[in-house]
Design an enzyme around this catalytic site. Structure first.
Site, mmCIF file in Angstrom:
data_model
loop_
_atom_site.group_PDB
_atom_site.id
_atom_site.type_symbol
_atom_site.label_atom_id
_atom_site.label_comp_id
_atom_site.label_asym_id
_atom_site.label_seq_id
_atom_site.Cartn_x
_atom_site.Cartn_y
_atom_site.Cartn_z
ATOM 1 N N ARG A 55 0.821 -1.221 0.000
ATOM 2 C CA ARG A 55 0.000 0.000 0.000
ATOM 3 C C ARG A 55 0.852 1.267 0.000
ATOM 4 O O ARG A 55 0.425 2.324 -0.463
ATOM 5 C CB ARG A 55 -0.973 -0.017 1.186
ATOM 6 C CG ARG A 55 -1.866 1.201 1.243
ATOM 7 C CD ARG A 55 -3.174 1.022 2.032
ATOM 8 N NE ARG A 55 -3.159 -0.019 3.022
ATOM 9 C CZ ARG A 55 -2.740 0.153 4.280
ATOM 10 N NH1 ARG A 55 -2.288 1.311 4.690
ATOM 11 N NH2 ARG A 55 -2.782 -0.857 5.118
ATOM 12 N N TYR A 108 -13.932 21.745 -12.073
ATOM 13 C CA TYR A 108 -14.424 20.464 -12.584
ATOM 14 C C TYR A 108 -15.635 20.045 -11.728
ATOM 15 O O TYR A 108 -15.582 20.129 -10.497
ATOM 16 C CB TYR A 108 -13.270 19.468 -12.445
ATOM 17 C CG TYR A 108 -13.516 18.078 -12.943
ATOM 18 C CD1 TYR A 108 -13.777 17.826 -14.276
ATOM 19 C CD2 TYR A 108 -13.419 17.000 -12.068
ATOM 20 C CE1 TYR A 108 -13.968 16.528 -14.730
ATOM 21 C CE2 TYR A 108 -13.605 15.701 -12.514
ATOM 22 C CZ TYR A 108 -13.880 15.479 -13.847
ATOM 23 O OH TYR A 108 -14.060 14.203 -14.281
ATOM 24 N N ASP A 180 -5.688 22.758 -9.800
ATOM 25 C CA ASP A 180 -5.913 21.624 -10.702
ATOM 26 C C ASP A 180 -5.169 21.971 -11.992
ATOM 27 O O ASP A 180 -5.593 22.826 -12.766
ATOM 28 C CB ASP A 180 -7.424 21.435 -10.945
ATOM 29 C CG ASP A 180 -7.725 20.215 -11.821
ATOM 30 O OD1 ASP A 180 -6.873 19.859 -12.658
ATOM 31 O OD2 ASP A 180 -8.821 19.646 -11.673
ATOM 32 N N LYS A 205 -5.584 12.009 -18.030
ATOM 33 C CA LYS A 205 -5.683 12.764 -19.282
ATOM 34 C C LYS A 205 -4.362 12.694 -20.064
ATOM 35 O O LYS A 205 -4.058 11.659 -20.621
ATOM 36 C CB LYS A 205 -6.131 14.198 -18.976
ATOM 37 C CG LYS A 205 -7.372 14.271 -18.077
ATOM 38 C CD LYS A 205 -8.644 13.791 -18.763
ATOM 39 C CE LYS A 205 -9.793 13.534 -17.800
ATOM 40 N NZ LYS A 205 -10.200 14.656 -16.967
HETATM 41 C C1 LIG Z 1 -10.862 14.551 -15.687
HETATM 42 C C2 LIG Z 1 -10.536 15.658 -14.762
HETATM 43 C C3 LIG Z 1 -10.439 15.455 -13.396
HETATM 44 C C4 LIG Z 1 -10.755 14.131 -12.755
HETATM 45 O O1 LIG Z 1 -9.935 13.100 -13.127
HETATM 46 P P1 LIG Z 1 -10.439 11.566 -13.047
HETATM 47 O O2 LIG Z 1 -9.180 10.813 -13.237
HETATM 48 O O3 LIG Z 1 -11.437 11.413 -14.151
HETATM 49 O O4 LIG Z 1 -11.049 11.376 -11.702
HETATM 50 C C5 LIG Z 1 -10.088 16.510 -12.614
HETATM 51 N N1 LIG Z 1 -9.852 17.724 -13.119
HETATM 52 C C6 LIG Z 1 -9.945 17.973 -14.429
HETATM 53 C C7 LIG Z 1 -9.671 19.341 -14.929
HETATM 54 C C8 LIG Z 1 -10.296 16.955 -15.299
HETATM 55 O O5 LIG Z 1 -10.419 17.216 -16.599
#
Ligand SMILES: *Cc1c(COP(=O)(O)O)cnc(C)c1O
Length: 393
Positions: A55, A108, A180, A205
């Site tokens: 973990r 988001y 973010d 992403k």
């Molecule tokens: C997709 C996304 C997230 C969340 O990511 P996940 O891996 O889908 O949980 C957070 N912030 C932004 C800007 C995103 O595009």
């Protein structure tokens, strides 16, 4: 070191590669020791990339975490099973009952839901703020404000924030600045040069880049790293070494992919500016995008994700546009090699501090690595279907 060189080398420490090019996939729950002394030594070095228990991560996690710290900067990077888990756990690590956080209005959607549904339940209040507020955020800071959270550019509507001005005011009041940074992808925006304390990414992403893994990262400056790391562990956050291997593989082509996404997206956005149905391009590299001046000042490039607003149409026409596309698929994501599209007939349902002037539909595109001429003719056919519905209507 330039980005192109850095992404080739990042995390490829000989300790993890053991004589081959890529770090090994080390799958483990149990780590075994022959003697008490060896076990004690491992426990004493648990924060120093030594395996103790699955973990806490194996060598594959150490390699990826090191690679992300090299890309983003900062003192260390905690790993999570999704971008959303990275956001929620990074916030949770620094708040207690009675605290207040400032959240950008263009966050988001699941980030908003976390504030409204989970933080509210544990006695942490949220005030949403205008992404373009800049130093004016000072007026919203309360005695109990603990975190100022940014997302730049904003989700869907792409407002670019004045990160250094907001960070300076937040720090003056003892708040932690979290960003973010998914759009920046660790390449086009350097969060720690602009006052950010903790940079979160949905590695799902562009880092992974192939639409096949969910993964999140949170990278922190020295001052906040031990607390972020410890709370991530306390919350049981861990990631699969197979997924981390794919993320490490994704990193190797990150810069060339981003360059192509950027070039094709600018070509498509430029083509869209000449379309009679388009009111406004919401792409940070275009002057029509709110915060374009901050993009020019702070970013070194863009990518494949942007939006545009139409000057006519309705839900039915929008659906006709979206149905029947050949290359653009409908999908709640971006950052992979393929093109994606989403249509919105109203974005005001996902904001509360500001309102977005949108009488007509908004379309968000992720421009993938297909030939840009094919993508443009696909969109052209979409406009034909769209206009046919309006003409018949
Ligand atoms: C997709 C996304 C997230 C969340 O990511 P996940 O891996 O889908 O949980 C957070 N912030 C932004 C800007 C995103 O595009």
């Amino acid at each position: 070191m330039k980005h192109d060189t850095k992404i080739v080398k990042a995390g490829r420490n000989a300790k993890w590669t053991k004589g081959v090019v890529n770090p090994a996939i080390t799958r483990a729950s149990t780590v075994v020791f022959d003697t008490v002394a060896e076990m004690n030594h491992a426990v004493a070095n648990r924060h120093n990339q030594t395996m103790v228990y699955g973990r806490r991560g194996t060598t594959t996690a150490f390699a990826f975490s090191e690679a992300m710290t090299e890309l983003e900067g900062g003192a260390g990077c905690a790993l999570y099973p999704s971008g959303t888990a990275a956001i929620t756990n990074a916030i949770l690590a620094f708040i207690q009952q009675g605290d207040h956080i400032l959240m950008v209005d263009t966050a988001y959607e699941p980030t908003r839901d976390y504030c409204d549904k989970i933080l509210a339940k544990i006695g942490v209040s949220t005030t949403y703020y205008d992404p373009m507020i800049g130093a004016g955020i000072e007026a919203l800071i309360q005695d109990n404000t603990r975190i100022v959270f940014l997302e730049s550019p904003g989700s869907i509507t792409m407002e670019v924030q004045d990160v250094p001005s907001i960070s300076a005011v937040a720090h003056k009041h003892g708040c932690i600045v979290m960003l973010d940074n998914t759009w920046g992808a660790g390449i086009n925006f350097k969060p720690f040069d602009y006052g950010v304390d903790i940079s979160v990414q949905a590695a799902t992403k562009y880092i992974v880049g192939h639409s096949d893994v969910m993964l999140g990262t949170a990278t922190a400056v020295e001052k906040h790293w031990p607390q972020l790391r410890d709370y991530s562990y306390l919350m049981g956050q861990c990631t699969s070494p197979d997924d981390l291997y794919l993320a490490l593989r994704g990193i190797r082509t990150l810069v060339v992919r981003l360059k192509q996404h950027q070039q094709s997206a600018i070509t498509v956005a430029t083509w869209l500016t000449a379309r009679p149905e388009v009111a406004k391009i919401l792409h940070p590299a275009f002057a029509s995008c709110p915060g374009h001046e901050f993009f020019k000042r702070d970013f070194s490039g863009s990518n494949g994700l942007f939006s545009f607003v139409l000057n006519c149409g309705n839900k039915v026409a929008l659906t006709a546009f979206l149905d029947g596309l050949e290359h653009f698929k409908l999908g709640y994501s971006w950052g992979g090699f393929e093109s994606l599209i989403l249509g919105f007939s109203n974005v005001n349902s996902i904001r509360s501090a500001t309102s977005f002037d949108c009488e007509f539909p908004l379309i968000r595109l992720h421009i993938g690595l297909e030939d840009v001429e094919d993508l443009i003719s696909d969109l052209e056919s979409g406009f034909e279907r769209f206009n046919k519905v309006l003409a018949e209507g």
